[in-house]
Design an enzyme around this catalytic site. Structure first.
Site, short mmCIF file in Angstrom:
data_model
loop_
_atom_site.label_atom_id
_atom_site.label_comp_id
_atom_site.label_asym_id
_atom_site.label_seq_id
_atom_site.Cartn_x
_atom_site.Cartn_y
_atom_site.Cartn_z
N GLN A 71 0.82 -1.21 0.00
CA GLN A 71 0.00 0.00 0.00
C GLN A 71 0.86 1.27 0.00
O GLN A 71 2.06 1.24 0.25
CB GLN A 71 -0.92 0.01 1.22
N HIS A 72 0.20 2.38 -0.30
CA HIS A 72 0.68 3.76 -0.11
C HIS A 72 1.72 4.23 -1.11
O HIS A 72 1.94 5.45 -1.23
CB HIS A 72 1.28 3.96 1.29
N ASP A 227 -2.49 -4.89 0.23
CA ASP A 227 -2.03 -6.19 0.71
C ASP A 227 -2.78 -6.68 1.95
O ASP A 227 -3.13 -7.87 2.04
CB ASP A 227 -0.52 -6.19 0.96
#
EC number: 2.7.1.17
Length: 464
Positions: A71-72, A227
């Site tokens: 992520q991110h 995830d």
């Protein structure tokens, strides 16, 4: 027999599972490494994915594909769809000062929690965009679209070169800092705040069983997921289920129906991959705490487990605060680990091993308590990750967490969750297909609430 492919493009590697769409049985699989570092060229992910698909026997016979990923990460594209600069990953901390700026500019942590459900830290995409605007304004000007790793890989699989075709899902969007999981909307004014007035396009947000188009080979593409949400889907997590993952970091997430709004910023108000919510707490310190203590004791993991289980609950008063790399939950970046309650009688290898396990699990209990404070019920705990391979962790966890713990057979649950989503999109059903997990083992132990109380007392010393 219809087949589906689930992809896990993690920080360290790319994994591909080809599964039977009806049962979830893994037919074939492969993996490839990713480059090290916190700043990575997205094309390295594509090369790893292409290689892994080839190793797994290709996807020409696959009917649907979904991507789960870290992520991110900030992926910036120009108006022609070319990557503007290397992606900044979730673990790149150069935007820590930008995070503090953004918290202040919106009116404080409580405002972020109320409006977005996430209080920015360096991991969050919005903070990386602020860093880009301040340190690389030309690259910020060139950014026509910003997306996340799983969005970009899904888009590449589609063969499209048009940034208008970028797609994402609720779970990954909710980790950007400019998407609200509670209202299921982008907050474009916050995107503009992050980029100091610039407003690039962002991926359209799909529902959990909507298609993101088709791959060049013809397979249907699922929306994909972040995830943690993909892992929860792979584990079959339902409302009331809490997943405790002991990997490099510690992650606690719980499926619920109410969005989190934690003004302390400890609980992130993420969405899951089924249309529900997935409040989540992430720590900096996970399984490496155990590895470090085992190395200090000069023992392998089997002997470490034996030592820990030979000591009494509470380690005769010895207590470890496991902030070896600082801490994120609570936010104590300059903190360090500490061993409390040392006497001439309790400083033994067995007690030190036990204190390491109990301290790490107390950190996870702190996280589960913070999620419960958000009104999310925690009825069942599933323990996964590399740390769950420890017999001492499995047997001590129910005592520290205060509830029975279930440990599934180790598997690539992010890729499995992505595959299950692909099967869901393929079936068109209201709910994802029912895939059974093999080898679930249950652990029970008498609760030790006094241990957690001692941990909280010692933790308060760290907070001062």
């Amino acid at each position: 027999m219809p087949l589906v492919a689930g992809i896990d493009s993690s920080t360290q590697s790319c994994k591909v599972l080809i599964c039977d769409a009806e049962s979830g049985r893994i037919v074939r699989s492969a993996s490839s490494p990713h480059p090290d570092g916190t700043e990575v060229a997205p094309h390295a992910w594509w090369e790893a994915l292409s290689s892994t698909i080839e190793q797994a026997g290709g996807v020409d016979d696959v009917d649907a594909i979904s991507v789960g990923a870290q992520q991110h990460g900030m992926v910036c594209l120009d108006d022609a769809g070319e990557v503007v600069r290397d992606a900044l990953l979730w673990n790149d901390t150069r935007s820590a000062a930008a995070a503090a700026q953004l918290v202040d500019e919106l009116g404080g942590a409580a405002q972020w929690a109320e409006q977005i459900g996430v209080v920015p830290v360096a991991a969050i995409t919005a903070t990386k965009l602020r860093w880009l605007a301040d340190h690389e304004p030309r690259n910020a000007d060139a950014t026509a679209a910003v997306c996340l790793p799983h969005d970009w890989l899904t888009w590449r699989l589609s063969g499209s070169g048009d940034i208008a075709d970028l797609r994402t899902d609720r779970s990954d969007a909710s980790g950007t800092g400019y998407y609200s999981a509670s209202s299921d909307t982008y907050r474009f004014e916050i995107l503009e705040l992050a980029l100091r007035g610039r407003r690039p396009s962002v991926p359209s947000v799909l529902g959990p069983r909507e298609s993101a188009g088709h791959a060049r080979a013809g397979a249907v593409l699922g929306a994909g997921a972040g995830d943690n949400a993909a892992a929860a889907l792979g584990l079959g997590a339902e409302p009331g289920d809490c997943v405790v993952s002991l990997g490099t970091s510690g992650v606690v997430s719980a499926v619920g129906t109410a969005a989190a709004h934690d003004p302390d910023g400890i609980v992130a108000g993420f969405a899951d991959a089924t249309g529900r919510q997935l409040p989540l707490v992430c720590t900096l310190n996970g399984a490496p705490v155990l590895a470090s203590v085992a190395a200090m004791l000069g023992v392998d993991f089997d002997e470490f487990d034996r030592l820990a289980l030979s000591a009494p609950a509470g380690a005769e008063g010895l207590l470890l605060i496991p902030y070896f790399e600082g801490e994120r939950s609570p936010n104590l970046p300059e903190a360090r680990g500490a061993l409390h309650g040392v006497t001439t009688r309790n400083l033994t290898s067995a007690n030190i091993a036990r204190a390491a396990v109990e301290g790490l699990l107390c950190s996870m209990a702190y996280c589960t308590g913070k999620i419960a404070d958000q009104g999310v019920g925690v009825d069942r705990i599933t323990l996964v990750g590399g740390g769950a391979r420890s017999e001492a962790v499995r047997r001590i966890a129910p005592a520290v967490l205060g509830a029975g713990v279930e440990v599934p057979t180790p598997a690539e649950y992010v890729a499995l969750g992505a595959a299950r989503q692909a099967a869901w999109v393929l079936s068109g059903g209201v709910e994802p297909p029912s895939w059974s997990l093999a080898g679930m083992t249950s652990y029970q132990a008498d609760p030790t609430p006094d241990l957690f109380e001692r941990y909280r007392d010692a933790q308060q010393l760290t907070l001062r």
